[in-house]
Scaffold this active site. Structure first.
Site, PDB file in Angstrom:
ATOM      1  CD  GLU A 106     -11.286   0.883   5.701  1.00 33.61           C
ATOM      2  OE1 GLU A 106     -10.223   1.298   5.957  1.00 33.61           O
ATOM      3  OE2 GLU A 106     -11.722   1.328   4.462  1.00 33.61           O
ATOM      4  CG  ASP A 155      -1.106   3.654   7.413  1.00 35.72           C
ATOM      5  OD1 ASP A 155      -1.788   3.474   6.423  1.00 35.72           O
ATOM      6  OD2 ASP A 155      -0.641   2.792   8.109  1.00 35.72           O
TER       7      ASP A 155
END
EC number: 4.2.1.20
Length: 269
Positions: A49, A60
C-alpha cells in the site's frame, strides 16, 4: 485479473494469508521510499500500500502521521505517488494506493484512476469514502480496470457490511478496532468476529478479507492469518525507518521485520 487479485489468489492456493505492507510515498524522500518498499518486498510482502501523504489524516496514529509529515516536508506530490507506484509494480508486488478522498478528488477521479493504471497500479484503498457516495469513483475505477477497497469496522451494521462488500473489488479492508493506526501489544478480539460477519455479508462473492490496525509482530501476523486472507502492517515499517540512524540501517531493519511477518503469515495460528 489485477496483480492484486493474482497475489491474493496465489496466497490462498498456498494455504496462507497474503502479507500487505504500507509506507507513505516520499518517506523519508521519494527515492528512499522506493528503496524501503524494495526491502519490504524482498522480506516477503506480497502487496504494498503506497500511502498518499495528506495533511489531515483522520485515521492515522502518531507514527504514520510523523512519516507522512516527513514526506510532505520533502515536497512529495500526487505525481510522486504515481512514480512510487510504478517502481513498486516493477518489483513484482501488487501496488495499491492508500489515500483519503480529498486528494483524489482534487486530482480528478478519472485522471487519477487512469494515471494509476498506466503506472501498473492495481487499485486504491479509500478509508474515508462511503460506497453510497462513491458513484464517480466507482465509474472511474471501472473504466480504468482498477480494484477499489472500502473499509468495514466492528461498529458496521450487517446492512453496512453488505453494502460495502458489494462495492469492493480486490478485497475488503477490515479495521480490527475502533481507533487510529499504530502498533499494539495484542490484536483486538473484535477482529475475528468482524471477519466472520464480513464473510457472511459477502456471501457467494467470496471476496478476500484483509485485516489491519495494530499488527506489529510475527506472532500477531500468524494469529490474524488464522482467519483472514491478508495481514496489513503499516506503523511497524514506518517506525523502523524513523528509528534508524541512516537509510541503510533502516532498510536492514525493514527487511528483517518483513521476514518475521512473512514467516508468521505462512505458519498461521
Amino acid at each position: 485479473m489485477t496483480t492484486l487479485q493474482t497475489k491474493l489468489a496465489e496466497a490462498r492456493a498456498a494455504d496462507r494469508a497474503a502479507l500487505i505492507g504500507y509506507l507513505p510515498a516520499g518517506f523519508p524522500d521519494v527515492e528512499s521510499s522506493i528503496k524501503v518498499i524494495g526491502a519490504m518486498v524482498e522480506g516477503g510482502c506480497d502487496v504494498i500500500e503506497v500511502g498518499l501523504p495528506y495533511s489531515d489524516p483522520m485515521m492515522d496514529g502518531p507514527t504514520i502521521q510523523k512519516a507522512a509529515d516527513r514526506a510532505l516536508a520533502a515536497g512529495t506530490t500526487p505525481r510522486d505517488v504515481i512514480e512510487v507506484v510504478a517502481a513498486t509494480a516493477r518489483t513484482g508486488a501488487a501496488a495499491l494506493v492508500m489515500s483519503y478522498w480529498n486528494p483524489i478528488d482534487r486530482y480528478g477521479a478519472d485522471a487519477f484512476a487512469a494515471d494509476l493504471a498506466a503506472a501498473g497500479g492495481s487499485g486504491v484503498i479509500t478509508p474515508d469514502l462511503l460506497p453510497e457516495e462513491a458513484g464517480p469513483w466507482i465509474a472511474a475505477t471501472d473504466a480504468a480496470g482498477l480494484d477499489r477497497v472500502f473499509l468495514v469496522a466492528p461498529s458496521s451494521t450487517d446492512e453496512r457490511l453488505r453494502l460495502t462488500t458489494g462495492a469492493c473489488r480486490g478485497f475488503v479492508y477490515a479495521a480490527s478496532l475502533m481507533g487510529v493506526t499504530g502498533t499494539r501489544t495484542q490484536v483486538a478480539d473484535t477482529a475475528e468476529k468482524l471477519v466472520t460477519r464480513t464473510r457472511a455479508a459477502a456471501g457467494a462473492a467470496d471476496l478476500p478479507i484483509c485485516v489491519g490496525l495494530g499488527i506489529s509482530t510475527g506472532a500477531q501476523a500468524a494469529e490474524v492469518a488464522g482467519y483472514a486472507d491478508g495481514v496489513i502492517v503499516g506503523a511497524g515499517f514506518c517506525q523502523r525507518v524513523l528509528d534508524a540512524p541512516d537509510l541503510e540501517t533502516g532498510l536492514t531493519a525493514v527487511r528483517s521485520f518483513a521476514q518475521e511477518l512473512a514467516e508468521g503469515v505462512r505458519s498461521r495460528a
